[in-house]
Design an enzyme around this catalytic site. Structure first.
Site, PDB file in Angstrom:
ATOM      1  N   ARG A  42     -23.416  -4.183  -1.693  1.00 31.12           N
ATOM      2  CA  ARG A  42     -23.293  -5.379  -0.859  1.00 31.12           C
ATOM      3  C   ARG A  42     -22.976  -5.094   0.598  1.00 31.12           C
ATOM      4  NH1 ARG A  42     -21.216  -7.661  -5.741  1.00 31.12           N
ATOM      5  NH2 ARG A  42     -22.414  -9.477  -6.352  1.00 31.12           N
ATOM      6  N   HIS A 129     -14.543  -6.867 -11.784  1.00 24.02           N
ATOM      7  CA  HIS A 129     -15.981  -6.918 -12.089  1.00 24.02           C
ATOM      8  C   HIS A 129     -16.332  -6.086 -13.321  1.00 24.02           C
ATOM      9  CE1 HIS A 129     -16.806  -8.156  -7.642  1.00 24.02           C
ATOM     10  NE2 HIS A 129     -16.441  -9.173  -8.392  1.00 24.02           N
ATOM     11  N   CYS A 140     -21.690 -10.682 -30.217  1.00 22.17           N
ATOM     12  CA  CYS A 140     -20.445 -10.681 -30.994  1.00 22.17           C
ATOM     13  C   CYS A 140     -19.245 -10.206 -30.177  1.00 22.17           C
ATOM     14  CB  CYS A 140     -20.593  -9.838 -32.263  1.00 22.17           C
ATOM     15  SG  CYS A 140     -20.617  -8.048 -31.959  1.00 22.17           S
ATOM     16  N   THR A 203     -13.217  -2.953   1.247  1.00 24.89           N
ATOM     17  CA  THR A 203     -13.847  -4.192   0.794  1.00 24.89           C
ATOM     18  C   THR A 203     -14.075  -5.100   1.987  1.00 24.89           C
ATOM     19  OG1 THR A 203     -13.480  -6.253  -0.442  1.00 24.89           O
ATOM     20  CG2 THR A 203     -11.522  -4.927   0.031  1.00 24.89           C
ATOM     21  N   ASN A 228     -10.988  -0.855   6.431  1.00 21.68           N
ATOM     22  CA  ASN A 228     -12.399  -1.078   6.113  1.00 21.68           C
ATOM     23  C   ASN A 228     -13.251  -0.715   7.321  1.00 21.68           C
ATOM     24  OD1 ASN A 228     -14.331  -2.041   4.130  1.00 21.68           O
ATOM     25  ND2 ASN A 228     -14.753  -3.703   5.554  1.00 21.68           N
ATOM     26  N   ILE A 246     -12.063   6.242   4.725  1.00 20.94           N
ATOM     27  CA  ILE A 246     -10.974   5.938   3.791  1.00 20.94           C
ATOM     28  C   ILE A 246     -10.417   7.209   3.160  1.00 20.94           C
ATOM     29  CG2 ILE A 246     -10.479   4.822   1.572  1.00 20.94           C
ATOM     30  CD1 ILE A 246     -12.595   2.667   2.537  1.00 20.94           C
TER      31      ILE A 246
HETATM   32 ZN   LIG Z   1     -22.826  -7.524 -31.661  1.00 18.20          ZN
END
Ligand SMILES: [Zn+2]
Length: 269
Positions: A42, A129, A140, A203, A228, A246
């Site tokens: 992004r 995320h 399931c 970010t 950032n 960073i």
């Molecule tokens: Zn499943």
């Protein structure tokens, strides 16, 4: 205040806040992992910024309805840079902060699992995320390690179904069009409000609702530190804004430069 590595007084000020803090909360985004070779989807040069259609193609609706999208997704998961990526100085600095007992929570928008690989404990990391390192069944809800399913793909299953129910498997990440997990977001917001120092690292703070964590921490009286490459919408309320590499600056900011953070890297990964 815009600091850089040469702006020693600004760094010293942030280091003093960290020294005094009992509950540091960090929010990390793609920018902390680019030094480890994980592309930023992004950011300004991100894959999805340059080609928005690619993000829609990766949407949950396409994934569920189109077997070819699933087959392409499994191929790209096999080749994902996360499998060979190593934590960088930024990740290691946050792991060292936890070792010092100061890290209250580590909220991350990243799905690469590099914080845990750097040595942060799973209980501290809040993955808003999801994670690429697990798979989940869309029918399931059963989950399992990603590597087990990738083994099946390598062995020739191009769209491996769930062993429990035959349903569609997907990485345990939040895709475009998929809802966030409310309990995870609630926990992140709760932790943000408990921070003495809130660090937003790598970010752009443009993805909601998690960007609201900055405002929540600010409202509760935390010092706000933003590290950032680009401007963020919250720079105006920050107590310090640092634009720098960073991996290079975070060990300085957290005051762990001389504490040999490399020792926290788990050798058995
Ligand atoms: Zn499943």
């Amino acid at each position: 205040m815009h600091a850089s590595r040469t702006d020693a007084p600004a760094l010293a000020r942030v280091r003093a806040w960290i020294e005094d803090a009992r509950r540091v909360v960090a929010l990390t985004g793609a920018g902390i992992s680019t030094d480890s070779g994980i592309p930023d989807f992004r950011g300004p040069q991100g894959l999805w910024t340059r080609d928005p259609k690619a993000e829609r193609l990766s949407s949950i609706q396409c994934y569920v309805s189109d077997p070819d999208v699933r087959k392409a997704s499994w191929k790209s998961r096999l080749a994902h840079p996360a499998w060979t990526a190593r934590p960088n100085g930024g990740h290691l600095a946050l792991a060292a902060l936890e070792q010092r007992g100061k890290l209250h929570a580590l909220i991350t928008q990243n799905i690469d699992g590099l914080h845990q690989m750097a040595g942060n404990s799973a209980e501290k990391v809040i993955e808003v995320h999801g994670t690429l390192r697990s798979v989940t069944c869309l029918t399931c809800g059963s989950t399992g390690p990603m590597q087990d399913t990738l083994e099946r793909v390598r062995a020739g299953e191009d769209d491996p179904p769930c062993h429990q129910c035959g349903g569609i498997l997907k990485s345990a990440t939040i895709s475009f069009g998929q809802p966030l997990v409310p309990e995870v977001i609630d926990r992140a917001m709760r932790c943000a409000k408990q921070a003495d120092v809130f660090l937003a690292v790598g970010t752009t703070l443009r993805v909601y609702p998690i960007a609201n964590a900055v405002q929540a921490a600010f409202g509760a009286g935390a010092k706000i530190v933003i590290i950032n490459a680009e401007e963020t919408p919250f720079d105006g309320i920050a107590d310090a804004v640092i634009r720098d590499s960073i991996g290079a600056v975070l060990p300085d900011v957290l005051g762990i430069r001389d504490r040999d953070p490399v020792d926290t890297l788990r050798r058995d990964e």
